[in-house]
Design an enzyme around this catalytic site. Sequence first.
Site, PDB file in Angstrom:
ATOM      1  N   TYR A 280      -8.935 -10.006  -7.502  1.00 26.73           N
ATOM      2  CA  TYR A 280      -7.745 -10.015  -6.637  1.00 26.73           C
ATOM      3  C   TYR A 280      -8.133 -10.306  -5.190  1.00 26.73           C
ATOM      4  CZ  TYR A 280      -4.247  -8.044  -3.458  1.00 26.73           C
ATOM      5  OH  TYR A 280      -3.373  -7.863  -2.418  1.00 26.73           O
TER       6      TYR A 280
ATOM      7  N   LYS B 144      -7.335 -13.544  -2.721  1.00 30.72           N
ATOM      8  CA  LYS B 144      -6.622 -13.441  -1.434  1.00 30.72           C
ATOM      9  C   LYS B 144      -7.504 -13.982  -0.304  1.00 30.72           C
ATOM     10  CE  LYS B 144      -3.136 -11.917  -0.553  1.00 30.72           C
ATOM     11  NZ  LYS B 144      -1.763 -12.500  -0.535  1.00 30.72           N
TER      12      LYS B 144
ATOM     13  N   THR C 273      -4.363  -8.972   2.743  1.00 28.94           N
ATOM     14  CA  THR C 273      -4.743  -7.573   2.522  1.00 28.94           C
ATOM     15  C   THR C 273      -6.047  -7.236   3.234  1.00 28.94           C
ATOM     16  OG1 THR C 273      -5.596  -6.127   0.779  1.00 28.94           O
ATOM     17  CG2 THR C 273      -5.725  -8.442   0.351  1.00 28.94           C
ATOM     18  N   ASP C 274      -6.260  -5.938   3.495  1.00 30.64           N
ATOM     19  CA  ASP C 274      -7.552  -5.510   4.061  1.00 30.64           C
ATOM     20  C   ASP C 274      -8.669  -5.574   3.012  1.00 30.64           C
ATOM     21  OD1 ASP C 274      -6.784  -3.333   2.499  1.00 30.64           O
ATOM     22  OD2 ASP C 274      -7.094  -1.821   4.056  1.00 30.64           O
ATOM     23  N   GLU C 275      -8.281  -5.752   1.733  1.00 34.26           N
ATOM     24  CA  GLU C 275      -9.308  -5.752   0.675  1.00 34.26           C
ATOM     25  C   GLU C 275     -10.234  -6.962   0.776  1.00 34.26           C
ATOM     26  OE1 GLU C 275      -8.077  -4.521  -3.216  1.00 34.26           O
ATOM     27  OE2 GLU C 275      -6.324  -3.479  -2.439  1.00 34.26           O
TER      28      GLU C 275
HETATM   29  N1  LIG Z   1       0.921  -3.694  -1.935  1.00 32.46           N
HETATM   30  C1  LIG Z   1       0.032  -3.528  -0.966  1.00 32.46           C
HETATM   31  O1  LIG Z   1      -0.390  -2.410  -0.697  1.00 32.46           O
HETATM   32  C2  LIG Z   1      -0.429  -4.720  -0.129  1.00 32.46           C
HETATM   33  C3  LIG Z   1      -1.220  -4.481   0.990  1.00 32.46           C
HETATM   34  C4  LIG Z   1      -1.594  -5.567   1.793  1.00 32.46           C
HETATM   35  C5  LIG Z   1      -1.204  -6.840   1.468  1.00 32.46           C
HETATM   36  N2  LIG Z   1      -0.442  -7.055   0.345  1.00 32.46           N
HETATM   37  C6  LIG Z   1      -0.015  -8.441   0.061  1.00 32.46           C
HETATM   38  O2  LIG Z   1       1.392  -8.493   0.263  1.00 32.46           O
HETATM   39  C7  LIG Z   1       1.987  -9.394  -0.654  1.00 32.46           C
HETATM   40  C8  LIG Z   1       3.073  -8.705  -1.437  1.00 32.46           C
HETATM   41  O3  LIG Z   1       2.516  -7.590  -2.140  1.00 32.46           O
HETATM   42  P1  LIG Z   1       3.434  -6.675  -3.073  1.00 32.46           P
HETATM   43  O4  LIG Z   1       2.749  -5.382  -3.225  1.00 32.46           O
HETATM   44  O5  LIG Z   1       4.823  -6.722  -2.589  1.00 32.46           O
HETATM   45  O6  LIG Z   1       3.311  -7.485  -4.446  1.00 32.46           O
HETATM   46  P2  LIG Z   1       4.262  -7.427  -5.717  1.00 32.46           P
HETATM   47  O7  LIG Z   1       3.348  -7.651  -6.888  1.00 32.46           O
HETATM   48  O8  LIG Z   1       5.122  -6.224  -5.702  1.00 32.46           O
HETATM   49  O9  LIG Z   1       5.232  -8.691  -5.543  1.00 32.46           O
HETATM   50  C9  LIG Z   1       4.786 -10.012  -5.675  1.00 32.46           C
HETATM   51  C10 LIG Z   1       6.010 -10.910  -5.763  1.00 32.46           C
HETATM   52  O10 LIG Z   1       5.551 -12.259  -5.866  1.00 32.46           O
HETATM   53  C11 LIG Z   1       6.246 -12.899  -6.916  1.00 32.46           C
HETATM   54  N3  LIG Z   1       5.379 -13.944  -7.472  1.00 32.46           N
HETATM   55  C12 LIG Z   1       4.220 -13.777  -8.180  1.00 32.46           C
HETATM   56  N4  LIG Z   1       3.725 -14.960  -8.550  1.00 32.46           N
HETATM   57  C13 LIG Z   1       4.561 -15.910  -8.053  1.00 32.46           C
HETATM   58  C14 LIG Z   1       4.588 -17.325  -8.094  1.00 32.46           C
HETATM   59  N5  LIG Z   1       3.630 -18.016  -8.741  1.00 32.46           N
HETATM   60  N6  LIG Z   1       5.582 -17.987  -7.466  1.00 32.46           N
HETATM   61  C15 LIG Z   1       6.578 -17.305  -6.810  1.00 32.46           C
HETATM   62  N7  LIG Z   1       6.620 -15.961  -6.773  1.00 32.46           N
HETATM   63  C16 LIG Z   1       5.620 -15.263  -7.378  1.00 32.46           C
HETATM   64  C17 LIG Z   1       6.557 -11.795  -7.925  1.00 32.46           C
HETATM   65  O11 LIG Z   1       7.649 -12.152  -8.775  1.00 32.46           O
HETATM   66  C18 LIG Z   1       6.874 -10.638  -7.004  1.00 32.46           C
HETATM   67  O12 LIG Z   1       8.240 -10.616  -6.650  1.00 32.46           O
HETATM   68  C19 LIG Z   1       0.847  -9.928  -1.527  1.00 32.46           C
HETATM   69  O13 LIG Z   1       0.454 -11.180  -1.019  1.00 32.46           O
HETATM   70  C20 LIG Z   1      -0.256  -8.902  -1.364  1.00 32.46           C
HETATM   71  O14 LIG Z   1      -1.518  -9.496  -1.507  1.00 32.46           O
HETATM   72  C21 LIG Z   1      -0.047  -6.015  -0.460  1.00 32.46           C
END
Ligand SMILES: NC(=O)c1ccc[n+]([C@@H]2O[C@H](COP(=O)([O-])OP(=O)(O)OC[C@H]3O[C@@H](n4cnc5c(N)ncnc54)[C@H](O)[C@@H]3O)[C@@H](O)[C@H]2O)c1
Length: 361
Positions: A167, A171, A133-135
């Site tokens: 969080y 990350k 993430t950019d965070e």
């Molecule tokens: N949502 C955003 O805006 C955003 C932006 C940049 C980066 N990200 C990154 O992208 C990735 C996905 O984000 P998202 O928004 O889809 O998250 P999300 O919370 O919607 O999904 C996370 C998924 O990971 C699974 N999970 C959690 N813990 C687990 C474990 N211990 N073992 C196996 N599976 C597990 C959950 O069941 C879920 O399906 C993350 O790594 C997040 O940091 C998200």
Amino acid sequence: MKILVTGGAGFIGSAVVRHIIQDTNDSVINLDKLTYAGNLESLSTVSGNERYAFEQVDICNRVELDRVFAAHQPDAVMHLAAESHVDRSITGPADFIETNIVGTYMLLESARAYWNGLDEMRKSAFRFHHISTDEVYGDLPHPDEVDVGEMLPLFTETTPYAPSSPYSASKASSDHLVRAWRRTYGLPTVVTNCSNNYGPYHFPEKLIPLVILNALDGKSLPIYGKGDQIRDWLYVEDHARALYTVVTTGVVGETYNIGGHNEKQNLDVVHTICDLLDEMVPKASSYRDQITYVTDRPGHDRRYAIDASKMSAELDWQPQETFESGIRKTVQWYLDNQQWVNNVKSGAYQSWIAQNYEERG
Ligand SMILES: NC(=O)c1ccc[n+]([C@@H]2O[C@H](COP(=O)([O-])OP(=O)(O)OC[C@H]3O[C@@H](n4cnc5c(N)ncnc54)[C@H](O)[C@@H]3O)[C@@H](O)[C@H]2O)c1
């Protein structure tokens, strides 16, 4: 290619899995623990495909990870599994440390053991793509903190890390582990850092789906502080395309920032959603009347903004959606997919998972 996608039942992971199955000839092994954020109903359009397989596994379980690598023999890993909600990380950081840091370590070690056993050709073609993430970069100056006419800085791939929340700190830790596994062990890794995503199948604890669904339910639309925090919004399907581009054509050892060139204040985002709902589902008063202001989140970063020029210059990726086109599609999707929404709101999707799957190990 056979791609092991972790977190493929989540918001972005499911978009990645749908993209790979629907738009490429590659295969996916979706490895997901199915926490509250994992929803297999988001994959109903692709789960019957012969190029799709699902493994309900916790990334902290090394024995199970080793079994999955041995059984499926993937060519690449796209690691999205994480605890992802900042508010939850403030009230309960333990799961974030466990999954985001320890889980990433377990996955790196399992991937490394598997990669070491590959023949030279498959070994050099293997990729471990870590999605972040950019965070991790922390807070950027807000327009009200700089002089008029002064250029506002953006996050680049070389911006120093300065995470603010449990969080983003977890990350950031995982990003460092991935880079160390590249430098120390030679694991062919690549890292991406992306801005805020929005779009279909988003769990309604995050701002955009929460506002859409609360508005339709006649509930209040809570805004943190003054609502002047700035985020750079990217439509989730543009992110999925970017991630596939990076895992297939990105350069080993590199980092790529991914963003949508859409800096918006939270209040403007909420106003846009209200105005779209006024047009699509009109009622006697404007949805804007449901806005309420609540105490700001502790440590809340004021501005994030991504410089995604490396992605366009080196990997020829550009977002296809503007914020205006993407947010209209998103609101329409929530209006058209009441069943998915009802199952998420009632928790029915979790009972379905409990009946159909039992976590291994
Ligand atoms: N949502 C955003 O805006 C955003 C932006 C940049 C980066 N990200 C990154 O992208 C990735 C996905 O984000 P998202 O928004 O889809 O998250 P999300 O919370 O919607 O999904 C996370 C998924 O990971 C699974 N999970 C959690 N813990 C687990 C474990 N211990 N073992 C196996 N599976 C597990 C959950 O069941 C879920 O399906 C993350 O790594 C997040 O940091 C998200």
